[in-house]
Design an enzyme around this catalytic site. Structure first.
Site, PDB file in Angstrom:
ATOM      1  N   LYS A 191      33.477  -1.211   6.318  1.00  0.00           N
ATOM      2  CA  LYS A 191      33.826  -2.416   5.567  1.00  0.00           C
ATOM      3  C   LYS A 191      33.770  -2.147   4.078  1.00  0.00           C
ATOM      4  O   LYS A 191      34.592  -2.599   3.311  1.00  0.00           O
ATOM      5  CB  LYS A 191      32.802  -3.539   5.849  1.00  0.00           C
ATOM      6  CG  LYS A 191      32.915  -4.171   7.186  1.00  0.00           C
ATOM      7  CD  LYS A 191      31.720  -5.083   7.452  1.00  0.00           C
ATOM      8  CE  LYS A 191      30.492  -4.311   7.855  1.00  0.00           C
ATOM      9  NZ  LYS A 191      29.390  -5.129   8.381  1.00  0.00           N
ATOM     10  N   LYS A 208      27.647   4.977  -1.526  1.00  0.00           N
ATOM     11  CA  LYS A 208      27.811   3.588  -1.968  1.00  0.00           C
ATOM     12  C   LYS A 208      27.600   3.446  -3.468  1.00  0.00           C
ATOM     13  O   LYS A 208      28.179   2.561  -4.094  1.00  0.00           O
ATOM     14  CB  LYS A 208      26.868   2.664  -1.193  1.00  0.00           C
ATOM     15  CG  LYS A 208      27.295   2.505   0.263  1.00  0.00           C
ATOM     16  CD  LYS A 208      26.569   1.370   0.939  1.00  0.00           C
ATOM     17  CE  LYS A 208      27.112   1.144   2.336  1.00  0.00           C
ATOM     18  NZ  LYS A 208      26.407   0.106   3.080  1.00  0.00           N
ATOM     19  N   LYS A 235      34.417   7.699   7.305  1.00  0.00           N
ATOM     20  CA  LYS A 235      34.157   6.797   8.431  1.00  0.00           C
ATOM     21  C   LYS A 235      34.838   5.447   8.226  1.00  0.00           C
ATOM     22  O   LYS A 235      35.054   5.027   7.086  1.00  0.00           O
ATOM     23  CB  LYS A 235      32.651   6.617   8.640  1.00  0.00           C
ATOM     24  CG  LYS A 235      31.951   5.823   7.560  1.00  0.00           C
ATOM     25  CD  LYS A 235      30.573   5.331   8.009  1.00  0.00           C
ATOM     26  CE  LYS A 235      30.000   4.392   6.960  1.00  0.00           C
ATOM     27  NZ  LYS A 235      28.944   3.519   7.391  1.00  0.00           N
TER      28      LYS A 235
HETATM   29  P1  ADP Z   1      29.577  -0.785   7.478  1.00  0.00           P
HETATM   30  O1  ADP Z   1      29.284   0.688   7.347  1.00  0.00           O
HETATM   31  O2  ADP Z   1      30.983  -1.048   7.922  1.00  0.00           O
HETATM   32  O3  ADP Z   1      29.184  -1.573   6.253  1.00  0.00           O
HETATM   33  P2  ADP Z   1      27.088  -1.620   8.810  1.00  0.00           P
HETATM   34  O4  ADP Z   1      26.357  -0.796   7.799  1.00  0.00           O
HETATM   35  O5  ADP Z   1      26.834  -3.092   8.836  1.00  0.00           O
HETATM   36  O6  ADP Z   1      28.667  -1.348   8.680  1.00  0.00           O
HETATM   37  O7  ADP Z   1      26.808  -0.995  10.240  1.00  0.00           O
HETATM   38  C1  ADP Z   1      26.508  -1.717  11.424  1.00  0.00           C
HETATM   39  C2  ADP Z   1      26.414  -0.741  12.579  1.00  0.00           C
HETATM   40  O8  ADP Z   1      27.694  -0.162  12.846  1.00  0.00           O
HETATM   41  C3  ADP Z   1      25.451   0.433  12.311  1.00  0.00           C
HETATM   42  O9  ADP Z   1      24.742   0.729  13.493  1.00  0.00           O
HETATM   43  C4  ADP Z   1      26.367   1.573  11.981  1.00  0.00           C
HETATM   44  O10 ADP Z   1      25.810   2.839  12.328  1.00  0.00           O
HETATM   45  C5  ADP Z   1      27.564   1.263  12.848  1.00  0.00           C
HETATM   46  N1  ADP Z   1      28.791   1.807  12.271  1.00  0.00           N
HETATM   47  C6  ADP Z   1      29.332   1.446  11.081  1.00  0.00           C
HETATM   48  N2  ADP Z   1      30.465   2.138  10.855  1.00  0.00           N
HETATM   49  C7  ADP Z   1      30.641   2.957  11.930  1.00  0.00           C
HETATM   50  C8  ADP Z   1      31.640   3.928  12.293  1.00  0.00           C
HETATM   51  N3  ADP Z   1      32.681   4.155  11.509  1.00  0.00           N
HETATM   52  N4  ADP Z   1      31.503   4.579  13.470  1.00  0.00           N
HETATM   53  C9  ADP Z   1      30.437   4.332  14.273  1.00  0.00           C
HETATM   54  N5  ADP Z   1      29.469   3.431  13.998  1.00  0.00           N
HETATM   55  C10 ADP Z   1      29.567   2.755  12.840  1.00  0.00           C
END
Ligand code: ADP
Length: 331
Positions: free
Chosen positions: A200, A111, A197
């Site tokens: 967002k 990030k 992965k």
């Molecule tokens: P992002 O990475 O999209 O900003 P968050 O950090 O808010 O999302 O993550 C919220 C939840 O979703 C966490 O438990 C995270 O491990 C899970 N998560 C986020 N992206 C993935 C992914 N690509 N595959 C599986 N789980 C994910």
């Protein structure tokens, strides 16, 4: 018998995507009967990357509506900034987290690269410190299990280290060492770049909104990166994984066999996956329309549930203050 506790959180940084849902939030929903559950919309975490102050509050409510639409119960949901004990415990934990360990967090590295690419190359201390606040999010409820995606495993390890150091310092097993709970698909990849992965924060094309327009979902799957150079490329594997996550295991097995035989047409695979995602998305969208019909009632309900959940957090913080030698006026 006391139920075991579960805690998990999600950042209000935009839409909920299929990685969030199949990687973590589906488990939130499934665990609600068997466990005592605490699910946070973590708005303080959403401030760690450059963000639009005009959008944050709205994003927080939107994410709450989304969580409810996929089946999270309102009594289990809270907003992090309505439970200020999280940040207080986070500060205390700064003194139990090692610089070297926090510096090594891969999410911080990823990030901060994205932050550097931004307008002024600004990287906040909040971004660096967010896994420590996350440890407080988890430990303040003495959670036994944390349903998250695989991307969070390093942060969970840090949480256990902080708990251990704290327990050693105060001379008793005060904090439970929480365990991760993965779904069958704990890492969904970006369809635009299957080596990273779905996320967002990586930008529009790297996630598929579970409440998105049908045409957009179909377009994103149609343009999913697949490679016929090798059998079962990361892109094909990811599409099959999405199909399985939607509950079409037999179809996914059949298509996987065809891939191994060299008879799979990727256009066919993409059509089947797009149909499955659209079918799921329609169910969520219908439910969300019902929920947003009475926004005011929902907002009041979430403020109440946050106050009720805050009581648990206050109790832990009171105990922690006593244990670490701070003055304390009990709530
Ligand atoms: P992002 O990475 O999209 O900003 P968050 O950090 O808010 O999302 O993550 C919220 C939840 O979703 C966490 O438990 C995270 O491990 C899970 N998560 C986020 N992206 C993935 C992914 N690509 N595959 C599986 N789980 C994910």
């Amino acid at each position: 018998m006391n139920k075991k506790r579960v805690l998990s959180c999600i950042q209000p940084t935009g839409d909920m995507h299929f990685g969030n849902y199949f990687g973590a939030v589906k488990n939130w929903v499934d665990m609600q009967d068997e466990y005592e559950c605490f699910y946070g919309v973590v708005d303080y975490h959403a401030m760690t990357m450059p963000y639009d102050v005009k959008k944050l509050r709205n994003n927080t409510w939107e994410l709450i509506f989304n969580c409810l639409a996929v089946g999270v119960k309102p009594d289990n949901l809270f907003v992090q900034s309505l439970v200020p004990e999280h940040t207080e415990l986070g500060w205390i934990f700064n003194n139990f987290a090692g610089m070297g360990r926090v510096e090594n967090m891969t999410q911080f590295k990823d990030k901060s690269i994205q932050s550097k690419l931004g307008k002024d190359g600004f990287i906040s201390v909040g971004l660096f410190d967010y896994p420590v606040l996350q440890a407080a999010d988890i430990l303040i409820y003495k959670a036994d299990f944390v349903p998250v995606g695989k991307d969070q495993s390093q942060h969970l390890e840090l949480t256990r280290e902080i708990a251990n150091r704290f327990n050693n310092m105060v001379g008793k097993e005060y904090f439970v060492l929480p365990e991760t709970k993965y779904t069958a698909t704990p890492k969904i990849m970006s369809t635009a770049d299957p080596l990273r992965k779905m996320s967002k924060s990586a930008g529009e094309k790297h996630f598929i909104n579970i409440f998105g327009e049908e045409a957009r979902i179909r377009k994103q799957i149609k343009s999913a990166v697949t490679s016929s150079d090798t059998k079962m490329s990361e892109g094909v594997k990811n599409l099959l994984q999405l199909l399985t996550a939607c509950g079409y295991n037999d179809k996914a097995d059949e298509l996987e066999k065809m891939e191994m035989d060299g008879t799979l047409k990727y256009s066919e695979l993409k059509d089947v996956v797009a149909d499955a995602l659209v079918e799921r998305s329609e169910i969520f969208k219908t439910k969300k329309a019902e929920i947003v019909a009475d926004k005011k009632a929902i907002k009041n309900q979430i403020k109440d549930s946050s106050s009720a959940i805050r009581k648990v957090a206050q109790q832990t913080l009171n105990e922690v203050k006593d244990l670490v030698g701070l003055l304390n006026v009990k709530h």
